[in-house]
Design an enzyme around this catalytic site. Structure first.
Site, PDB file in Angstrom:
ATOM      1  N   ASN A 180       0.831  -1.216   0.000  1.00  0.00           N
ATOM      2  CA  ASN A 180       0.000   0.000   0.000  1.00  0.00           C
ATOM      3  C   ASN A 180       0.862   1.260   0.000  1.00  0.00           C
ATOM      4  O   ASN A 180       0.343   2.377   0.034  1.00  0.00           O
ATOM      5  CB  ASN A 180      -0.980   0.001   1.190  1.00  0.00           C
ATOM      6  CG  ASN A 180      -0.274   0.109   2.532  1.00  0.00           C
ATOM      7  OD1 ASN A 180       0.952   0.234   2.596  1.00  0.00           O
ATOM      8  ND2 ASN A 180      -1.042   0.049   3.602  1.00  0.00           N
ATOM      9  N   TYR A 196       3.910  -3.483  18.807  1.00  0.00           N
ATOM     10  CA  TYR A 196       4.554  -4.019  17.602  1.00  0.00           C
ATOM     11  C   TYR A 196       4.986  -5.470  17.852  1.00  0.00           C
ATOM     12  O   TYR A 196       4.655  -6.375  17.091  1.00  0.00           O
ATOM     13  CB  TYR A 196       5.768  -3.158  17.205  1.00  0.00           C
ATOM     14  CG  TYR A 196       6.745  -3.897  16.325  1.00  0.00           C
ATOM     15  CD1 TYR A 196       6.440  -4.164  14.993  1.00  0.00           C
ATOM     16  CD2 TYR A 196       7.940  -4.389  16.841  1.00  0.00           C
ATOM     17  CE1 TYR A 196       7.313  -4.894  14.204  1.00  0.00           C
ATOM     18  CE2 TYR A 196       8.820  -5.112  16.055  1.00  0.00           C
ATOM     19  CZ  TYR A 196       8.507  -5.365  14.740  1.00  0.00           C
ATOM     20  OH  TYR A 196       9.364  -6.098  13.973  1.00  0.00           O
ATOM     21  N   SER A 217      10.016 -11.622  14.220  1.00  0.00           N
ATOM     22  CA  SER A 217      11.132 -10.844  14.763  1.00  0.00           C
ATOM     23  C   SER A 217      11.631 -11.487  16.041  1.00  0.00           C
ATOM     24  O   SER A 217      10.850 -12.085  16.805  1.00  0.00           O
ATOM     25  CB  SER A 217      10.618  -9.437  15.070  1.00  0.00           C
ATOM     26  OG  SER A 217      11.524  -8.750  15.886  1.00  0.00           O
ATOM     27  N   GLY A 219      12.500  -0.352  27.650  1.00  0.00           N
ATOM     28  CA  GLY A 219      12.150  -1.549  26.872  1.00  0.00           C
ATOM     29  C   GLY A 219      13.353  -2.226  26.227  1.00  0.00           C
ATOM     30  O   GLY A 219      13.244  -3.340  25.724  1.00  0.00           O
ATOM     31  N   ASP A 220      14.512  -1.573  26.199  1.00  0.00           N
ATOM     32  CA  ASP A 220      15.704  -2.189  25.600  1.00  0.00           C
ATOM     33  C   ASP A 220      16.283  -3.264  26.522  1.00  0.00           C
ATOM     34  O   ASP A 220      16.146  -3.193  27.734  1.00  0.00           O
ATOM     35  CB  ASP A 220      16.790  -1.129  25.353  1.00  0.00           C
ATOM     36  CG  ASP A 220      16.672  -0.486  23.987  1.00  0.00           C
ATOM     37  OD1 ASP A 220      15.777  -0.891  23.214  1.00  0.00           O
ATOM     38  OD2 ASP A 220      17.471   0.429  23.695  1.00  0.00           O
ATOM     39  N   LYS A 259       3.513  -9.266  16.365  1.00  0.00           N
ATOM     40  CA  LYS A 259       4.282 -10.356  15.734  1.00  0.00           C
ATOM     41  C   LYS A 259       4.011 -11.679  16.450  1.00  0.00           C
ATOM     42  O   LYS A 259       3.826 -12.721  15.821  1.00  0.00           O
ATOM     43  CB  LYS A 259       5.787 -10.041  15.758  1.00  0.00           C
ATOM     44  CG  LYS A 259       6.203  -8.889  14.866  1.00  0.00           C
ATOM     45  CD  LYS A 259       6.099  -9.253  13.384  1.00  0.00           C
ATOM     46  CE  LYS A 259       6.446  -8.108  12.468  1.00  0.00           C
ATOM     47  NZ  LYS A 259       6.144  -8.366  11.064  1.00  0.00           N
TER      48      LYS A 259
HETATM   49  C1  UD1 Z   1      14.282  -2.812  17.552  1.00  0.00           C
HETATM   50  C2  UD1 Z   1      12.989  -3.174  18.190  1.00  0.00           C
HETATM   51  C3  UD1 Z   1      12.573  -4.545  17.710  1.00  0.00           C
HETATM   52  C4  UD1 Z   1      12.514  -4.577  16.196  1.00  0.00           C
HETATM   53  C5  UD1 Z   1      13.848  -4.151  15.625  1.00  0.00           C
HETATM   54  C6  UD1 Z   1      13.761  -4.028  14.111  1.00  0.00           C
HETATM   55  C7  UD1 Z   1      13.011  -1.979  20.345  1.00  0.00           C
HETATM   56  C8  UD1 Z   1      12.979  -2.108  21.834  1.00  0.00           C
HETATM   57  N1  UD1 Z   1      13.070  -3.111  19.640  1.00  0.00           N
HETATM   58  O1  UD1 Z   1      15.267  -3.696  18.021  1.00  0.00           O
HETATM   59  O2  UD1 Z   1      11.318  -4.848  18.265  1.00  0.00           O
HETATM   60  O3  UD1 Z   1      12.192  -5.875  15.742  1.00  0.00           O
HETATM   61  O4  UD1 Z   1      14.221  -2.876  16.144  1.00  0.00           O
HETATM   62  O5  UD1 Z   1      15.021  -3.845  13.572  1.00  0.00           O
HETATM   63  O6  UD1 Z   1      12.957  -0.885  19.821  1.00  0.00           O
HETATM   64  N2  UD1 Z   1      20.582   2.367  19.884  1.00  0.00           N
HETATM   65  C9  UD1 Z   1      21.247   3.500  20.334  1.00  0.00           C
HETATM   66  N3  UD1 Z   1      20.920   4.706  19.781  1.00  0.00           N
HETATM   67  C10 UD1 Z   1      19.972   4.845  18.794  1.00  0.00           C
HETATM   68  C11 UD1 Z   1      19.302   3.688  18.346  1.00  0.00           C
HETATM   69  C12 UD1 Z   1      19.622   2.469  18.916  1.00  0.00           C
HETATM   70  O7  UD1 Z   1      22.102   3.426  21.214  1.00  0.00           O
HETATM   71  O8  UD1 Z   1      19.718   5.987  18.350  1.00  0.00           O
HETATM   72  C13 UD1 Z   1      20.951   1.052  20.459  1.00  0.00           C
HETATM   73  C14 UD1 Z   1      19.824   0.342  21.181  1.00  0.00           C
HETATM   74  O9  UD1 Z   1      19.779   0.700  22.524  1.00  0.00           O
HETATM   75  C15 UD1 Z   1      20.222  -1.129  20.957  1.00  0.00           C
HETATM   76  C16 UD1 Z   1      20.896  -1.116  19.582  1.00  0.00           C
HETATM   77  O10 UD1 Z   1      21.312   0.237  19.373  1.00  0.00           O
HETATM   78  O11 UD1 Z   1      21.163  -1.536  21.908  1.00  0.00           O
HETATM   79  C17 UD1 Z   1      19.984  -1.533  18.440  1.00  0.00           C
HETATM   80  O12 UD1 Z   1      18.799  -0.755  18.470  1.00  0.00           O
HETATM   81  P1  UD1 Z   1      17.707  -0.822  17.302  1.00  0.00           P
HETATM   82  O13 UD1 Z   1      18.355  -0.686  15.988  1.00  0.00           O
HETATM   83  O14 UD1 Z   1      16.617   0.140  17.648  1.00  0.00           O
HETATM   84  O15 UD1 Z   1      17.192  -2.319  17.371  1.00  0.00           O
HETATM   85  P2  UD1 Z   1      16.588  -3.152  18.617  1.00  0.00           P
HETATM   86  O16 UD1 Z   1      16.288  -2.285  19.777  1.00  0.00           O
HETATM   87  O17 UD1 Z   1      17.469  -4.311  18.838  1.00  0.00           O
END
Ligand code: UD1
Length: 341
Positions: free
Chosen positions: A32, A149, A124, A297-298, A153
């Site tokens: 879409n 989200y 996921s 949530g991380d 899933k």
């Molecule tokens: C996130 C989602 C997950 C989803 C996935 C898709 C959350 C809690 N989980 O996973 O449900 O399936 O993306 O790819 O959001 N980080 C930073 N700074 C930033 C962004 C991220 O430090 O600006 C860190 C995060 O704390 C983490 C890592 O980078 O440790 C990866 O983050 P991210 O890419 O958002 O993925 P997930 O959190 O693993």
């Protein structure tokens, strides 16, 4: 006979089209374009040197889906379509359940009505919640999700399992992705998030290209080697290839099968700082960062045990973190505004 690719204009979908084409599969894209653009399809057409059949539509629109199933002979479905921003899902839970869960139910109804019973679903690693240990195996507990989200899933996985119990001709593969990054080696397609990226890799690459001032590193006090969060980053082309292997697997089954659940990850965990360093090396650019509070949530660590994928699908990821960063940079530096160039 064709494969229907829902969400085929998106990041993972568009990369999968190329690998499917390489493997000799025919497909139709159904999307879409709510979080994507058909420009991605035009670029895939250039890469594969072939035109793509595209039907614009929503998975919740049963009439539109029926029309597609009547128009083409569809043998199987790879179901990528869905909303995927964690933060947004907390603010808009009903939209997420409607798009992801209701949309999947509509799709499954139309599939069943048209006797199309093969589906590969994009799940996921988020369904594992906060795992007790790593690496994560497919039989670890699921359902401890922390946002709509992730819950959507998990709910879809449960629905698919029940659909197969109700009609055991259904052949279902559920792929649990770890953290997809990177881009096609051409640098012409890649991840194009709307607004400020939530995920790490697009944020790093937008910082390197000068669109963001610095990266906020969410938490420096986790129980990991350098205190920052550890994830299993997987090159999107490896991930795309996992879908080809999943379709091959389904097509090879002559007997009924229970839903097959497979992790798609590399088995390697890299920290946020590891990713920053690798990206700086691949791009030759400095990525400024500040360590800030943890993001709610991380979790500290999340990486796959990918051995089942190798055993059952004959698939394993083979692109390195250097390749992931190089290809992300190639895409970002050639397309600083994504597809809006
Ligand atoms: C996130 C989602 C997950 C989803 C996935 C898709 C959350 C809690 N989980 O996973 O449900 O399936 O993306 O790819 O959001 N980080 C930073 N700074 C930033 C962004 C991220 O430090 O600006 C860190 C995060 O704390 C983490 C890592 O980078 O440790 C990866 O983050 P991210 O890419 O958002 O993925 P997930 O959190 O693993």
């Amino acid at each position: 006979m064709k494969i229907l690719i829902t969400g085929g204009a998106g990041y993972i979908g568009s990369h999968t089209l190329i690998e499917l084409n390489k493997a000799g599969y025919d497909f139709i894209v159904y999307d879409n374009l709510s979080n994507s653009t058909d420009e991605s399809l035009k670029r895939v057409e250039k890469i594969i040197n072939k035109s793509i059949i595209f039907e614009k539509g929503d998975i919740r629109d049963k009439d539109a889906l029926q029309a597609v199933f009547k128009k083409y002979e569809i043998e199987s479905v790879i179901h990528f379509a869905g909303l995927k921003a964690v933060g947004e899902s907390v603010a808009k839970p009903l939209e997420y359940y409607d798009n992801n869960v209701v949309g999947t139910i509509r799709l499954l109804e139309v599939m069943k009505e048209n006797n199309c019973k093969k589906i590969v679903f994009s799940s996921s690693a988020t369904v594992y919640g906060d795992p007790a240990t790593t690496p994560i195996k497919e039989n670890f507990p699921v359902g401890g999700t922390t946002n709509p989200y992730g819950t959507s899933k998990y709910m879809i996985e449960r629905i698919l399992e029940d659909v197969q119990i109700g009609d055991n001709e259904f052949k279902i593969v559920i792929l649990r992705y770890f953290n997809p990054v990177g881009a096609h080696e051409s640098g012409t397609i890649g991840e194009d998030p709307n607004g400020i990226p939530n995920n790490l890799m697009p944020f790093i690459s937008q910082t390197a290209v000068g669109k963001r001032e610095f990266l906020s590193v969410f938490g420096g006090d986790y129980d990991t080697a350098d205190g920052t969060g550890v994830r299993d980053y997987i090159h999107v082309v490896d991930l795309a290839d996992g879908h080809v292997k999943a379709i091959n697997y389904i097509n090879a089954q002559t007997q009924n099968m229970e839903p097959l659940i497979v992790n798609l990850g590399t088995g390697n965990g890299y920290s946020v700082i590891d990713m920053v360093k690798a990206f700086e090396k691949a791009s030759g650019k400095k990525v400024a960062y500040k360590i800030v509070d943890r993001r709610p949530g991380d979790i500290a660590k999340c990486f796959a045990d990918p051995s089942f994928a190798k055993e059952v699908l004959g698939w394993e990821a083979n692109r390195t973190i250097e390749q992931m960063c190089k290809d992300s940079w190639n895409w970002q530096s050639n397309n600083p505004n994504g597809y809006k160039n």
